[in-house]
Scaffold this motif. Sequence first.
Motif, PDB file in Angstrom:
ATOM      1  N   LEU A   1      42.016  69.418  45.562  1.00 52.16           N
ATOM      2  CA  LEU A   1      41.601  70.319  46.600  1.00 52.16           C
ATOM      3  C   LEU A   1      42.457  71.569  46.776  1.00 52.16           C
ATOM      4  O   LEU A   1      43.474  71.515  46.159  1.00 52.16           O
ATOM      5  CB  LEU A   1      41.204  69.677  47.965  1.00 52.16           C
ATOM      6  CG  LEU A   1      40.449  68.387  48.161  1.00 52.16           C
ATOM      7  CD1 LEU A   1      40.430  67.626  49.255  1.00 52.16           C
ATOM      8  CD2 LEU A   1      38.868  68.868  47.881  1.00 52.16           C
TER       9      LEU A   1
ATOM     10  N   GLN B   1      38.793  76.574  35.604  1.00 51.78           N
ATOM     11  CA  GLN B   1      39.180  75.640  36.708  1.00 51.78           C
ATOM     12  C   GLN B   1      38.664  76.659  37.961  1.00 51.78           C
ATOM     13  O   GLN B   1      38.773  77.860  38.054  1.00 51.78           O
ATOM     14  CB  GLN B   1      40.660  75.347  36.744  1.00 51.78           C
ATOM     15  CG  GLN B   1      41.171  74.381  35.590  1.00 51.78           C
ATOM     16  CD  GLN B   1      40.294  73.206  35.660  1.00 51.78           C
ATOM     17  OE1 GLN B   1      40.194  72.711  36.647  1.00 51.78           O
ATOM     18  NE2 GLN B   1      40.024  72.666  34.609  1.00 51.78           N
ATOM     19  N   PRO B   2      38.486  75.970  38.986  1.00 46.82           N
ATOM     20  CA  PRO B   2      38.389  76.650  40.412  1.00 46.82           C
ATOM     21  C   PRO B   2      39.405  77.776  40.550  1.00 46.82           C
ATOM     22  O   PRO B   2      40.630  77.254  40.448  1.00 46.82           O
ATOM     23  CB  PRO B   2      38.029  75.721  41.203  1.00 46.82           C
ATOM     24  CG  PRO B   2      37.682  74.184  40.653  1.00 46.82           C
ATOM     25  CD  PRO B   2      38.195  74.538  39.256  1.00 46.82           C
TER      26      PRO B   2
ATOM     27  N   TYR C   1      32.887  74.071  45.652  1.00 47.01           N
ATOM     28  CA  TYR C   1      34.171  74.276  44.991  1.00 47.01           C
ATOM     29  C   TYR C   1      34.364  75.692  45.458  1.00 47.01           C
ATOM     30  O   TYR C   1      33.889  76.597  45.515  1.00 47.01           O
ATOM     31  CB  TYR C   1      34.057  74.014  43.677  1.00 47.01           C
ATOM     32  CG  TYR C   1      33.793  72.384  43.306  1.00 47.01           C
ATOM     33  CD1 TYR C   1      34.870  71.678  43.108  1.00 47.01           C
ATOM     34  CD2 TYR C   1      32.738  72.204  42.879  1.00 47.01           C
ATOM     35  CE1 TYR C   1      34.770  70.485  42.750  1.00 47.01           C
ATOM     36  CE2 TYR C   1      32.414  70.800  42.796  1.00 47.01           C
ATOM     37  CZ  TYR C   1      33.162  70.024  42.448  1.00 47.01           C
ATOM     38  OH  TYR C   1      33.114  68.597  42.104  1.00 47.01           O
ATOM     39  N   ARG C   2      35.770  75.981  45.191  1.00 47.32           N
ATOM     40  CA  ARG C   2      36.284  77.420  45.463  1.00 47.32           C
ATOM     41  C   ARG C   2      35.799  77.954  44.214  1.00 47.32           C
ATOM     42  O   ARG C   2      35.705  77.555  43.179  1.00 47.32           O
ATOM     43  CB  ARG C   2      37.848  77.577  45.604  1.00 47.32           C
ATOM     44  CG  ARG C   2      38.601  76.900  44.548  1.00 47.32           C
ATOM     45  CD  ARG C   2      40.001  76.736  45.025  1.00 47.32           C
ATOM     46  NE  ARG C   2      40.970  76.181  44.055  1.00 47.32           N
ATOM     47  CZ  ARG C   2      41.033  74.829  43.838  1.00 47.32           C
ATOM     48  NH1 ARG C   2      40.267  73.863  44.675  1.00 47.32           N
ATOM     49  NH2 ARG C   2      41.839  74.363  42.854  1.00 47.32           N
TER      50      ARG C   2
ATOM     51  N   TYR D   1      39.977  65.929  40.520  1.00 48.23           N
ATOM     52  CA  TYR D   1      39.935  67.143  41.203  1.00 48.23           C
ATOM     53  C   TYR D   1      40.717  67.250  42.416  1.00 48.23           C
ATOM     54  O   TYR D   1      40.841  66.436  43.087  1.00 48.23           O
ATOM     55  CB  TYR D   1      38.520  67.580  41.533  1.00 48.23           C
ATOM     56  CG  TYR D   1      38.248  68.796  42.252  1.00 48.23           C
ATOM     57  CD1 TYR D   1      38.501  70.135  41.429  1.00 48.23           C
ATOM     58  CD2 TYR D   1      38.218  69.167  43.503  1.00 48.23           C
ATOM     59  CE1 TYR D   1      38.275  71.312  42.073  1.00 48.23           C
ATOM     60  CE2 TYR D   1      38.366  70.278  43.807  1.00 48.23           C
ATOM     61  CZ  TYR D   1      38.146  71.603  43.279  1.00 48.23           C
ATOM     62  OH  TYR D   1      38.136  72.637  43.904  1.00 48.23           O
TER      63      TYR D   1
ATOM     64  N   THR E   1      43.931  64.715  46.008  1.00 49.24           N
ATOM     65  CA  THR E   1      42.304  64.244  45.427  1.00 49.24           C
ATOM     66  C   THR E   1      41.495  64.055  46.815  1.00 49.24           C
ATOM     67  O   THR E   1      41.905  63.860  47.792  1.00 49.24           O
ATOM     68  CB  THR E   1      42.366  62.951  44.763  1.00 49.24           C
ATOM     69  OG1 THR E   1      42.921  62.010  45.344  1.00 49.24           O
ATOM     70  CG2 THR E   1      43.320  63.498  43.394  1.00 49.24           C
TER      71      THR E   1
ATOM     72  N   TYR F   1      31.902  77.973  41.244  1.00 49.13           N
ATOM     73  CA  TYR F   1      32.466  77.169  40.140  1.00 49.13           C
ATOM     74  C   TYR F   1      31.635  76.068  39.992  1.00 49.13           C
ATOM     75  O   TYR F   1      30.895  75.169  41.085  1.00 49.13           O
ATOM     76  CB  TYR F   1      34.031  76.600  40.512  1.00 49.13           C
ATOM     77  CG  TYR F   1      34.299  75.565  39.447  1.00 49.13           C
ATOM     78  CD1 TYR F   1      34.769  75.962  38.373  1.00 49.13           C
ATOM     79  CD2 TYR F   1      34.448  74.117  39.938  1.00 49.13           C
ATOM     80  CE1 TYR F   1      35.200  74.933  37.273  1.00 49.13           C
ATOM     81  CE2 TYR F   1      34.934  73.280  39.047  1.00 49.13           C
ATOM     82  CZ  TYR F   1      35.151  73.604  37.822  1.00 49.13           C
ATOM     83  OH  TYR F   1      35.627  72.560  36.782  1.00 49.13           O
TER      84      TYR F   1
ATOM     85  N   ASP G   1      37.679  75.338  49.177  1.00 54.27           N
ATOM     86  CA  ASP G   1      36.741  74.358  49.160  1.00 54.27           C
ATOM     87  C   ASP G   1      36.250  73.958  50.240  1.00 54.27           C
ATOM     88  O   ASP G   1      36.729  73.889  51.303  1.00 54.27           O
ATOM     89  CB  ASP G   1      37.372  72.986  48.579  1.00 54.27           C
ATOM     90  CG  ASP G   1      37.872  73.383  47.239  1.00 54.27           C
ATOM     91  OD1 ASP G   1      37.266  73.964  46.224  1.00 54.27           O
ATOM     92  OD2 ASP G   1      38.924  72.555  46.617  1.00 54.27           O
TER      93      ASP G   1
ATOM     94  N   PRO H   1      31.790  72.140  37.791  1.00 59.92           N
ATOM     95  CA  PRO H   1      32.442  71.336  37.059  1.00 59.92           C
ATOM     96  C   PRO H   1      32.122  71.135  35.613  1.00 59.92           C
ATOM     97  O   PRO H   1      30.827  71.223  35.483  1.00 59.92           O
ATOM     98  CB  PRO H   1      32.121  69.851  37.739  1.00 59.92           C
ATOM     99  CG  PRO H   1      32.037  70.028  39.191  1.00 59.92           C
ATOM    100  CD  PRO H   1      30.998  71.335  39.137  1.00 59.92           C
TER     101      PRO H   1
ATOM    102  N   ILE I   1      33.039  66.856  48.231  1.00 59.28           N
ATOM    103  CA  ILE I   1      32.810  68.156  47.975  1.00 59.28           C
ATOM    104  C   ILE I   1      31.737  68.495  48.153  1.00 59.28           C
ATOM    105  O   ILE I   1      30.739  68.292  47.118  1.00 59.28           O
ATOM    106  CB  ILE I   1      33.567  68.630  46.835  1.00 59.28           C
ATOM    107  CG1 ILE I   1      35.282  68.026  46.863  1.00 59.28           C
ATOM    108  CG2 ILE I   1      33.852  70.172  46.462  1.00 59.28           C
ATOM    109  CD1 ILE I   1      35.853  68.234  45.479  1.00 59.28           C
TER     110      ILE I   1
END
Length: 183
Positions: A39, A171-172, A111-112, A37, A81, A128, A43, A130, A108
């Motif tokens: 950033l 995806q975010p 997430y955004r 992931y 990352t 979001y 985030d 994963p 994290i």
Amino acid sequence: MKIWISFIALSMATVTTACAGPSAGLPPLASTAPGPYQLGPGDQIRVSVFGLDALNNTYLVGDTGAISLPMIGTVEASGKTIAAFEADVANSIRAKQLMLDPKVSAQILAYRPFFIMGEVQRPGQYPYVPGMSVMTAVSVAGGYTFRANTKAVTVTRSAAKGRAAPDSSVQPGDLIQVQESWF
């Protein structure tokens, strides 16, 4: 007779084009292999540094893609990352001569978000998770409306726009648009 056949052919072409919808001309969205992931702005990160309690806190990646940490200043986070971000924080601590061998940990926390609009029950911004697919994103938004095109949606990701199937990954930061079905 020839005019009548031409009229029928033109009518069929018009109906076929109308059935395709606005996303039909878009290329399929490039599938990105799940990797580490990266950033980005929005985030939320928890940073812990053993022995430097002043740095232990929760931070938000700002719209510039950086995080401002006390005692060491701004550290770039966007596009990195978690491991690369931890290394950058450790390098900044060494550069400021605060510690010789800093032990930095970052996680994290949030997430955004992703955004969904169009023919869903509750369009809007959602957190979001994963491993999300377009179908799970639609489910989070309350499901399709009765007018929705359930076969393909339009996804805008990092200024790239394309068609996505229900099993495509989200995806975010993605903007998902569910189009209206013509029939």
